[in-house]
Design a protein around this motif. Structure first.
Motif, mmCIF file in Angstrom:
data_model
loop_
_atom_site.group_PDB
_atom_site.id
_atom_site.type_symbol
_atom_site.label_atom_id
_atom_site.label_comp_id
_atom_site.label_asym_id
_atom_site.label_seq_id
_atom_site.Cartn_x
_atom_site.Cartn_y
_atom_site.Cartn_z
ATOM 1 N N GLU A 232 0.842 -1.197 0.000
ATOM 2 C CA GLU A 232 0.000 0.000 0.000
ATOM 3 C C GLU A 232 0.875 1.244 0.000
ATOM 4 O OE1 GLU A 232 -4.174 1.269 2.247
ATOM 5 O OE2 GLU A 232 -3.388 -0.776 2.313
ATOM 6 N N ILE A 233 0.429 2.279 -0.730
ATOM 7 C CA ILE A 233 1.104 3.572 -0.781
ATOM 8 C C ILE A 233 0.063 4.665 -0.606
ATOM 9 C CG2 ILE A 233 2.471 5.186 -2.159
ATOM 10 C CD1 ILE A 233 3.572 2.772 -3.706
ATOM 11 N N LEU A 234 0.316 5.607 0.298
ATOM 12 C CA LEU A 234 -0.578 6.729 0.555
ATOM 13 C C LEU A 234 0.208 8.026 0.456
ATOM 14 C CD1 LEU A 234 -2.137 5.349 3.872
ATOM 15 C CD2 LEU A 234 -2.994 4.973 1.563
ATOM 16 N N LEU A 235 -0.333 9.011 -0.247
ATOM 17 C CA LEU A 235 0.254 10.345 -0.303
ATOM 18 C C LEU A 235 -0.808 11.385 0.005
ATOM 19 C CD1 LEU A 235 2.712 8.963 -1.820
ATOM 20 C CD2 LEU A 235 2.886 11.114 -3.079
ATOM 21 N N PHE A 236 -0.411 12.366 0.815
ATOM 22 C CA PHE A 236 -1.267 13.496 1.151
ATOM 23 C C PHE A 236 -0.547 14.797 0.817
ATOM 24 C CE2 PHE A 236 -2.753 10.076 3.829
ATOM 25 C CZ PHE A 236 -4.126 10.261 3.917
ATOM 26 N N LYS A 237 -1.309 15.821 0.463
ATOM 27 C CA LYS A 237 -0.757 17.150 0.233
ATOM 28 C C LYS A 237 -0.571 17.917 1.527
ATOM 29 C CE LYS A 237 -2.036 18.555 -4.463
ATOM 30 N NZ LYS A 237 -2.834 19.516 -5.269
ATOM 31 N N ASN A 238 -0.609 17.236 2.636
ATOM 32 C CA ASN A 238 -0.522 17.859 3.947
ATOM 33 C C ASN A 238 0.517 17.153 4.800
ATOM 34 O OD1 ASN A 238 -3.508 17.412 3.003
ATOM 35 N ND2 ASN A 238 -3.524 19.411 4.010
ATOM 36 N N GLU A 239 1.056 17.878 5.758
ATOM 37 C CA GLU A 239 1.791 17.255 6.854
ATOM 38 C C GLU A 239 0.736 16.794 7.860
ATOM 39 O OE1 GLU A 239 5.193 18.459 10.164
ATOM 40 O OE2 GLU A 239 3.751 19.960 9.454
ATOM 41 N N LEU A 240 0.439 15.506 7.868
ATOM 42 C CA LEU A 240 -0.586 15.014 8.793
ATOM 43 C C LEU A 240 -0.191 15.324 10.223
ATOM 44 C CD1 LEU A 240 -1.482 11.488 7.337
ATOM 45 C CD2 LEU A 240 -2.609 13.689 6.889
ATOM 46 N N ASN A 241 -1.173 15.697 11.035
ATOM 47 C CA ASN A 241 -0.858 15.891 12.447
ATOM 48 C C ASN A 241 -0.735 14.523 13.135
ATOM 49 O OD1 ASN A 241 -3.438 14.995 13.439
ATOM 50 N ND2 ASN A 241 -4.287 17.072 13.250
ATOM 51 N N GLY A 242 -0.327 14.533 14.382
ATOM 52 C CA GLY A 242 -0.063 13.273 15.075
ATOM 53 C C GLY A 242 -1.270 12.362 15.159
ATOM 54 N N ALA A 243 -2.448 12.945 15.376
ATOM 55 C CA ALA A 243 -3.658 12.127 15.489
ATOM 56 C C ALA A 243 -3.998 11.477 14.156
ATOM 57 C CB ALA A 243 -4.820 12.983 15.967
ATOM 58 N N GLU A 244 -3.968 12.258 13.077
ATOM 59 C CA GLU A 244 -4.271 11.721 11.749
ATOM 60 C C GLU A 244 -3.312 10.606 11.371
ATOM 61 O OE1 GLU A 244 -5.906 16.047 10.096
ATOM 62 O OE2 GLU A 244 -3.800 15.476 9.892
ATOM 63 N N ARG A 245 -2.024 10.854 11.621
ATOM 64 C CA ARG A 245 -1.006 9.842 11.293
ATOM 65 C C ARG A 245 -1.205 8.568 12.096
ATOM 66 N NH1 ARG A 245 3.373 8.487 14.017
ATOM 67 N NH2 ARG A 245 3.305 10.364 15.312
ATOM 68 N N LEU A 246 -1.422 8.696 13.399
ATOM 69 C CA LEU A 246 -1.542 7.509 14.248
ATOM 70 C C LEU A 246 -2.796 6.702 13.941
ATOM 71 C CD1 LEU A 246 -0.248 9.038 17.579
ATOM 72 C CD2 LEU A 246 0.735 7.064 16.411
ATOM 73 N N ILE A 247 -3.882 7.360 13.573
ATOM 74 C CA ILE A 247 -5.091 6.618 13.203
ATOM 75 C C ILE A 247 -4.835 5.805 11.946
ATOM 76 C CG2 ILE A 247 -7.452 6.884 12.354
ATOM 77 C CD1 ILE A 247 -7.690 9.274 14.344
ATOM 78 N N ILE A 248 -4.171 6.398 10.953
ATOM 79 C CA ILE A 248 -3.857 5.650 9.731
ATOM 80 C C ILE A 248 -2.892 4.511 10.026
ATOM 81 C CG2 ILE A 248 -2.727 5.771 7.480
ATOM 82 C CD1 ILE A 248 -3.861 8.595 7.189
ATOM 83 N N GLU A 249 -1.883 4.750 10.842
ATOM 84 C CA GLU A 249 -0.922 3.689 11.163
ATOM 85 C C GLU A 249 -1.582 2.554 11.931
ATOM 86 O OE1 GLU A 249 3.086 6.526 11.221
ATOM 87 O OE2 GLU A 249 1.942 6.200 13.058
ATOM 88 N N ASN A 250 -2.521 2.866 12.811
ATOM 89 C CA ASN A 250 -3.268 1.803 13.502
ATOM 90 C C ASN A 250 -4.143 1.030 12.521
ATOM 91 O OD1 ASN A 250 -3.409 1.663 16.813
ATOM 92 N ND2 ASN A 250 -2.543 3.585 16.045
ATOM 93 N N TYR A 251 -4.744 1.726 11.581
ATOM 94 C CA TYR A 251 -5.541 1.080 10.531
ATOM 95 C C TYR A 251 -4.683 0.098 9.737
ATOM 96 C CZ TYR A 251 -7.264 1.038 5.648
ATOM 97 O OH TYR A 251 -7.624 0.688 4.370
ATOM 98 N N LEU A 252 -3.499 0.535 9.316
ATOM 99 C CA LEU A 252 -2.610 -0.336 8.540
ATOM 100 C C LEU A 252 -2.075 -1.482 9.393
ATOM 101 C CD1 LEU A 252 -0.684 2.427 6.564
ATOM 102 C CD2 LEU A 252 -2.426 0.862 5.653
ATOM 103 N N SER A 253 -1.815 -1.224 10.662
ATOM 104 C CA SER A 253 -1.355 -2.269 11.572
ATOM 105 C C SER A 253 -2.369 -3.397 11.681
ATOM 106 C CB SER A 253 -1.093 -1.668 12.953
ATOM 107 O OG SER A 253 -0.914 -2.676 13.933
ATOM 108 N N GLN A 254 -3.634 -3.036 11.862
ATOM 109 C CA GLN A 254 -4.679 -4.053 11.970
ATOM 110 C C GLN A 254 -4.890 -4.771 10.645
ATOM 111 O OE1 GLN A 254 -6.243 -5.002 14.874
ATOM 112 N NE2 GLN A 254 -4.656 -3.678 15.724
ATOM 113 N N LYS A 255 -4.878 -4.037 9.574
ATOM 114 C CA LYS A 255 -5.130 -4.611 8.248
ATOM 115 C C LYS A 255 -4.075 -5.637 7.873
ATOM 116 C CE LYS A 255 -5.788 -3.103 3.430
ATOM 117 N NZ LYS A 255 -5.967 -1.897 2.570
#
Length: 326
Positions: A232-255
């Protein structure tokens, strides 16, 4: 004792503002969400095991399609490689790459890249974005001491070359205003640096997966071709804040079944790994306060109640189909 209120809403998918991974962001940045410009998921490809990946179409809603590079060969689709899910496998001995040229929706002053991948090798280009006059306009390079390049300036930190089947979640965030660069391996910080303060990334360049460009979709060196597997590859036009990043990383961890250093979800029923969503804050102030929908469920913060360090509420489902009452 803190009270958390859950909001259960049933809505049409046509009105959802958050369509990105883990419900973070959308294709355009509408409604103040992070702008998810590329989302490539090997699980959405319909190729047979061992077949060439002729195209890899993103699912962000932007319709980005990576296809054969002007030089080299195509990577392979491999099933059941990580947690029962497929990957795209690149063989550096066969110069396998995918490319889009031009890519007209590149990030400029902020960018976040998140990649789920495995490699035993070093010194190779993973993501390469080149423009006329600058082949390293944006580059993720060398898993052994992984480096982010912005307009040829670079900073490195973090060893992700753990083996052909040892998958990691790598995150790189950068902000031109101040030049803050941060690398994370499986949600834990492995590098912080100042890089390319005040510089902007030029739009309209050539974007390659699996090699390092020395000119527009060209000048590839075989010893810099990627050898490994990408889920999987994800790109955003933003510097994700800590909450946004950690939610995505938890999503990928579970997946993908990858253990991470900031796991705010595991410990419950192991069958609930699908379509993870959440709200929370990493530092008590920068928040993700309304989750995306998972089926008909959405969470929203109540009255500023998310105000402590590493405070998250997350949920997922087990893919069970339930009959609707009449």
């Amino acid at each position: 004792m803190k009270k958390i209120t859950f909001l259960f809403l049933i809505v049409s998918s046509s009105v959802l503002a958050q369509t990105g991974p883990a419900g973070v962001g959308n294709a355009t940045g509408a409604s103040g969400q992070p702008e998810n410009i590329i989302w490539l998921d090997a699980g959405t490809l319909g190729f047979g095991d061992g077949s060439d990946v002729t195209t890899w179409t993103d699912i962000s809603g932007n319709g980005v399609v990576f296809a054969a590079s002007g030089s080299g060969n195509l990577p392979d689709f491999e099933t059941n490689e990580i947690n029962g899910l497929p990957v795209v496998e690149f063989n550096d001995g066969n110069a396998e790459r995918l490319n889009i040229n031009p890519f007209n929706n590149m990030a400029s002053d902020q960018i976040t890249s998140i990649i789920v991948f495995a490699t035993p090798n070093t010194g190779e280009g993973i993501l390469s974005y080149a423009v006329s006059g600058q082949s390293n306009e944006y580059l993720i390079y060398d898993a052994n001491n992984i480096r982010t390049y912005i307009s040829n300036a670079n900073a490195g930190g973090g060893d992700l070359s753990d083996g052909a089947t040892a998958f990691n979640i790598f995150t790189s965030t950068w902000n031109s205003a101040g030049g803050a660069l941060n690398h994370y391996k499986n949600s834990s910080s492995v590098n912080s640096a100042t890089l390319a303060n005040g510089v902007s990334i030029t739009n309209g360049g050539s974007f390659t997966i699996g090699g390092e460009q020395d000119n527009i979709d060209g000048g590839y060196a075989t010893n810099q071709d990627f050898n490994g597997k990408i889920a999987e590859i994800l790109l955003f036009k933003n510097e994700l804040n800590g909450a946004e990043r950690l939610i995505i990383e938890n999503y990928l961890s579970q997946k993908y079944g990858i253990a991470i250093g900031n796991d705010f979800f595991s410990g419950g029923d192991a069958s609930y790994i699908n379509d993870l969503r959440g709200i929370g804050t990493a530092n008590g102030s920068d928040k993700f306060s309304q989750s995306g929908f998972s089926d008909a469920l959405q969470l929203s913060e109540l009255n500023g109640s998310l105000n402590a360090t590493n405070e998250f509420v997350m949920f997922a489902h087990d893919n069970t189909v339930h009959a609707q009452g009449q």
